[in-house]
Design a protein around this motif. Structure first.
Motif, PDB file in Angstrom:
ATOM      1  N   ASP A  67       0.886  -1.034   0.052  1.00 31.78           N
ATOM      2  CA  ASP A  67       0.020   0.013   0.104  1.00 31.78           C
ATOM      3  C   ASP A  67       0.882   1.313  -0.015  1.00 31.78           C
ATOM      4  OD1 ASP A  67      -2.287  -1.182   0.123  1.00 31.78           O
ATOM      5  OD2 ASP A  67      -2.787  -1.139   2.166  1.00 31.78           O
ATOM      6  N   SER A  68       0.326   2.360  -0.814  1.00 35.15           N
ATOM      7  CA  SER A  68       0.964   3.673  -0.811  1.00 35.15           C
ATOM      8  C   SER A  68       0.169   4.637  -0.005  1.00 35.15           C
ATOM      9  CB  SER A  68       1.263   4.192  -1.987  1.00 35.15           C
ATOM     10  OG  SER A  68       2.113   3.018  -2.716  1.00 35.15           O
ATOM     11  N   VAL A  69       0.637   5.721   0.466  1.00 34.65           N
ATOM     12  CA  VAL A  69      -0.111   6.869   0.989  1.00 34.65           C
ATOM     13  C   VAL A  69       0.187   8.149   0.296  1.00 34.65           C
ATOM     14  CG1 VAL A  69      -0.024   5.982   3.338  1.00 34.65           C
ATOM     15  CG2 VAL A  69       1.562   7.604   2.581  1.00 34.65           C
ATOM     16  N   CYS A  70      -0.720   9.047   0.155  1.00 35.85           N
ATOM     17  CA  CYS A  70      -0.737  10.262  -0.743  1.00 35.85           C
ATOM     18  C   CYS A  70      -0.979  11.386   0.467  1.00 35.85           C
ATOM     19  CB  CYS A  70      -1.993  10.254  -1.646  1.00 35.85           C
ATOM     20  SG  CYS A  70      -1.570  11.789  -2.605  1.00 35.85           S
ATOM     21  N   VAL A  71       0.086  12.202   0.656  1.00 32.60           N
ATOM     22  CA  VAL A  71       0.107  13.067   1.811  1.00 32.60           C
ATOM     23  C   VAL A  71      -0.026  14.421   0.953  1.00 32.60           C
ATOM     24  CG1 VAL A  71       1.384  14.088   3.487  1.00 32.60           C
ATOM     25  CG2 VAL A  71       1.378  11.751   3.066  1.00 32.60           C
ATOM     26  N   GLY A  72      -0.893  15.287   1.485  1.00 30.94           N
ATOM     27  CA  GLY A  72      -1.191  16.528   0.881  1.00 30.94           C
ATOM     28  C   GLY A  72       0.033  17.671   1.243  1.00 30.94           C
ATOM     29  N   SER A  73       0.281  18.621   0.319  1.00 29.08           N
ATOM     30  CA  SER A  73       1.204  19.477   0.567  1.00 29.08           C
ATOM     31  C   SER A  73       0.886  21.001  -0.189  1.00 29.08           C
ATOM     32  CB  SER A  73       2.626  19.124   0.174  1.00 29.08           C
ATOM     33  OG  SER A  73       3.519  20.246   0.416  1.00 29.08           O
ATOM     34  N   HIS A  74       0.961  22.125   0.275  1.00 25.65           N
ATOM     35  CA  HIS A  74       0.882  23.169  -0.449  1.00 25.65           C
ATOM     36  C   HIS A  74       2.157  23.501  -1.108  1.00 25.65           C
ATOM     37  CE1 HIS A  74      -3.366  24.449   0.431  1.00 25.65           C
ATOM     38  NE2 HIS A  74      -2.923  24.168   1.801  1.00 25.65           N
ATOM     39  N   LEU A  75       3.281  22.894  -1.025  1.00 24.84           N
ATOM     40  CA  LEU A  75       4.547  23.095  -1.567  1.00 24.84           C
ATOM     41  C   LEU A  75       5.064  24.494  -1.179  1.00 24.84           C
ATOM     42  CD1 LEU A  75       4.458  21.626  -4.790  1.00 24.84           C
ATOM     43  CD2 LEU A  75       5.494  20.811  -2.815  1.00 24.84           C
ATOM     44  N   GLY A  76       4.461  25.153   0.106  1.00 26.68           N
ATOM     45  CA  GLY A  76       5.046  26.657   0.215  1.00 26.68           C
ATOM     46  C   GLY A  76       4.340  27.758  -0.483  1.00 26.68           C
ATOM     47  N   MET A  77       3.314  27.392  -1.299  1.00 25.82           N
ATOM     48  CA  MET A  77       2.605  28.262  -2.112  1.00 25.82           C
ATOM     49  C   MET A  77       1.761  29.061  -1.447  1.00 25.82           C
ATOM     50  SD  MET A  77       2.444  26.530  -5.933  1.00 25.82           S
ATOM     51  CE  MET A  77       1.610  24.686  -5.403  1.00 25.82           C
ATOM     52  N   ASP A  78       1.487  28.973   0.126  1.00 26.31           N
ATOM     53  CA  ASP A  78       0.555  29.975   0.424  1.00 26.31           C
ATOM     54  C   ASP A  78       1.552  31.104   1.237  1.00 26.31           C
ATOM     55  OD1 ASP A  78       1.758  28.063   2.269  1.00 26.31           O
ATOM     56  OD2 ASP A  78       0.294  27.348   3.400  1.00 26.31           O
ATOM     57  N   PHE A  79       2.947  31.160   0.719  1.00 28.05           N
ATOM     58  CA  PHE A  79       3.666  31.966   1.546  1.00 28.05           C
ATOM     59  C   PHE A  79       3.903  32.044   2.970  1.00 28.05           C
ATOM     60  CE2 PHE A  79       2.556  33.854  -2.709  1.00 28.05           C
ATOM     61  CZ  PHE A  79       3.830  34.322  -3.233  1.00 28.05           C
ATOM     62  N   VAL A  80       3.692  30.942   3.702  1.00 25.81           N
ATOM     63  CA  VAL A  80       3.825  30.861   4.901  1.00 25.81           C
ATOM     64  C   VAL A  80       5.362  31.372   5.513  1.00 25.81           C
ATOM     65  CG1 VAL A  80       4.100  29.111   7.027  1.00 25.81           C
ATOM     66  CG2 VAL A  80       2.322  28.700   5.160  1.00 25.81           C
ATOM     67  N   GLU A  81       6.287  31.208   4.794  1.00 21.26           N
ATOM     68  CA  GLU A  81       7.474  31.705   5.175  1.00 21.26           C
ATOM     69  C   GLU A  81       7.612  33.176   5.266  1.00 21.26           C
ATOM     70  OE1 GLU A  81       9.837  28.204   2.760  1.00 21.26           O
ATOM     71  OE2 GLU A  81      10.918  30.211   3.083  1.00 21.26           O
ATOM     72  N   GLU A  82       6.870  33.895   4.340  1.00 24.56           N
ATOM     73  CA  GLU A  82       6.734  35.302   4.136  1.00 24.56           C
ATOM     74  C   GLU A  82       5.895  35.833   5.447  1.00 24.56           C
ATOM     75  OE1 GLU A  82       5.886  37.007   0.555  1.00 24.56           O
ATOM     76  OE2 GLU A  82       7.090  36.058  -0.556  1.00 24.56           O
ATOM     77  N   GLN A  83       5.132  34.980   6.050  1.00 21.82           N
ATOM     78  CA  GLN A  83       4.437  35.354   7.109  1.00 21.82           C
ATOM     79  C   GLN A  83       4.861  34.978   8.384  1.00 21.82           C
ATOM     80  OE1 GLN A  83       0.718  33.553   6.325  1.00 21.82           O
ATOM     81  NE2 GLN A  83       0.216  34.253   4.495  1.00 21.82           N
ATOM     82  N   GLY A  84       6.349  34.533   8.422  1.00 18.85           N
ATOM     83  CA  GLY A  84       6.908  34.322   9.628  1.00 18.85           C
ATOM     84  C   GLY A  84       7.026  33.138  10.165  1.00 18.85           C
ATOM     85  N   GLY A  85       6.453  32.104   9.100  1.00 18.19           N
ATOM     86  CA  GLY A  85       6.260  30.514   9.722  1.00 18.19           C
ATOM     87  C   GLY A  85       7.913  29.856   9.324  1.00 18.19           C
ATOM     88  N   GLN A  86       7.560  28.711   9.640  1.00 14.49           N
ATOM     89  CA  GLN A  86       8.880  27.868   9.543  1.00 14.49           C
ATOM     90  C   GLN A  86       9.077  27.798   8.071  1.00 14.49           C
ATOM     91  OE1 GLN A  86      11.021  26.908  11.959  1.00 14.49           O
ATOM     92  NE2 GLN A  86       9.472  27.852  13.611  1.00 14.49           N
ATOM     93  N   PRO A  87      10.467  27.568   7.623  1.00 16.78           N
ATOM     94  CA  PRO A  87      10.791  27.450   6.240  1.00 16.78           C
ATOM     95  C   PRO A  87      10.304  26.076   5.811  1.00 16.78           C
ATOM     96  CG  PRO A  87      12.813  28.087   7.462  1.00 16.78           C
ATOM     97  CD  PRO A  87      11.689  28.034   8.206  1.00 16.78           C
TER      98      PRO A  87
END
Length: 423
Positions: A349-369
């Motif tokens: 079995d495989s799993v599919c994990v979702g990710s925004h790939l940082g495209m929600d600009f979390v880094e610019e908002q002071g979040g973790q890289p």
């Protein structure tokens, strides 16, 4: 071992997708221009460099149970059923067009900034979205204008959808096509017939299904369709489809069809986002509102009345307390323990994990890289012990094949020399 092989019998080189597929959740173009996609592609390349080569572009409009704000509520006041159905169709068409544009932007930016030799080692999964009926602007060559509308399942419509997907991905063939289950439609086998014909033509490498019920999947496999995998939902609070002795488990084992498990982290439930709170009263108001939505969409749990949320939280905390203890034991994150448990339940079995790939600009908002690639690699740095698996199976209600064998084995441990037991 982060990889397993996929058999491709069309003469092309074999591609080895990861046990962990990354479901990319892109933002709409309204949230940013090319900079958004360059940031996403840069982080996608980090995943590729870390050994993850399987990607699926998901719809950006669904995020943690929320619908995109662009989606307007349809008013049913003083309107005929046909007009309501038509507006819903137009709305779905509009959302599909936006999603396709986002997918096209991602592939274009990826190909512009990534060597072709690297892309050839990747495996891109495309959701094949075939409309229920052709739009007014679509016409089939040679078809009389007075003919009835062409319904879902028509071979020309399937080919047109694959052609559109090829234009979006800008490739000569599709690595993997995922056919969504359409409730109450009798034409799934017709669509599969056309898709496998296109596979023989070299336009598709592999074909998978999404959320096919056991009866339909059995019919498809019985017709000789070599379906690579069936996408199902499964996690610590949704183990029904994960049972090795259940309908899906026995069917997939018989036909060597793997399962791709979606929502393995419950949309964030099995991460520190919720795990950090001990009591229901401690949750922020937004989290209290989101919790039942995630149970319904990702864990398939009937949320019931609002007053029952505290009981569901208690069950959630019981599971997460066990996960937390195991994570401390192995010095790993709770997310890694949740994913590792799924890997060790059933081989293949495989799993599919979702990710925004940082495209929600979390880094610019002071979040973790962006560091999702390191978090996912942690899954392969440890292994759950037998008592860990037993504890998780107990709190989740999962019945393992080993437990069934041990229970049946206990029946034979009877002292037949005891005359009191003789008939």
């Amino acid at each position: 071992g982060a990889y397993h092989n996929i058999d491709i019998d069309d003469g092309r080189d074999s591609i080895s997708p990861c046990l962990i597929a990354v479901g990319i959740q892109p933002p709409s173009d309204a949230n940013g221009g090319k900079d958004v996609w360059r940031e996403g592609v840069k982080n996608c390349q980090k995943l590729i460099d870390s050994g993850f080569n399987t990607f699926k572009v998901n719809s950006y409009e669904i995020n943690g149970g929320k619908r995109n704000k662009q989606k307007k509520k349809i008013s049913t006041k003083r309107r005929s059923p046909s007009s309501i159905a038509l507006e819903k169709l137009h709305q779905r068409t509009f959302q599909t067009e936006i999603r396709h544009q986002a997918e096209s932007n991602f592939y274009q930016t990826l190909k512009e900034n990534t060597p072709s030799s690297i892309l050839r080692s990747c495996h891109f999964m495309v959701n094949l979205e075939i409309p229920s009926i052709l739009s007014d602007e679509s016409t089939i060559p040679g078809l009389d204008e007075d003919s009835s509308p062409v319904a879902f399942g028509n071979g020309w419509m399937v080919r047109q959808s694959v052609s559109n997907a090829l234009l979006r991905t800008k490739g000569e063939c599709l690595n993997s096509v995922i056919l969504e289950h359409r409730k109450n439609s009798p034409y799934h086998l017709d669509v599969l017939d056309t898709l496998f014909e296109m596979k023989r033509e070299g336009l598709i490498q592999s074909i998978s299904t999404n959320n096919f019920p056991p009866s339909l999947l059995r019919s498809a496999l019985g017709c000789g369709f070599d379906i690579h995998s069936n996408d199902i939902s499964g996690n610590l609070m949704n183990t029904h489809n994960l049972q090795s002795d259940g309908e899906f488990g026995l069917l997939c084992k018989e036909h060597e069809c793997s399962r791709l498990i979606s929502a393995p982290l419950g949309g964030g439930l099995f991460t520190n986002q919720y795990c950090q709170f001990r009591e229901w009263a401690q949750l922020p108001a937004s989290s209290k509102k989101m919790f039942p939505a995630l149970l319904d969409s990702c864990c398939k749990v009937d949320t019931g009345a609002q007053f029952d949320n505290t009981k569901k939280w208690e069950r959630y905390r019981t599971i997460m307390d066990t996960v937390t203890d195991i994570s401390v034991k192995h010095q790993a994150s709770v997310e890694s323990v949740a994913l590792r448990w799924l890997f060790q339940l059933n081989d293949g079995d495989s799993v599919c994990v979702g990710s925004h790939l940082g495209m929600d600009f979390v880094e610019e908002q002071g979040g973790q890289p962006y560091s999702r690639q390191r978090n996912l690699r942690e899954v392969f740095t440890f292994s759950l012990e037998e008592d860990d698996m037993e504890q998780l199976c107990e709190v989740t209600g999962f019945t393992s094949e080993k437990n069934l064998q041990s229970e049946s084995g206990n029946d034979h441990e009877i002292d037949f020399t005891n005359r009191a037991l003789w008939i």
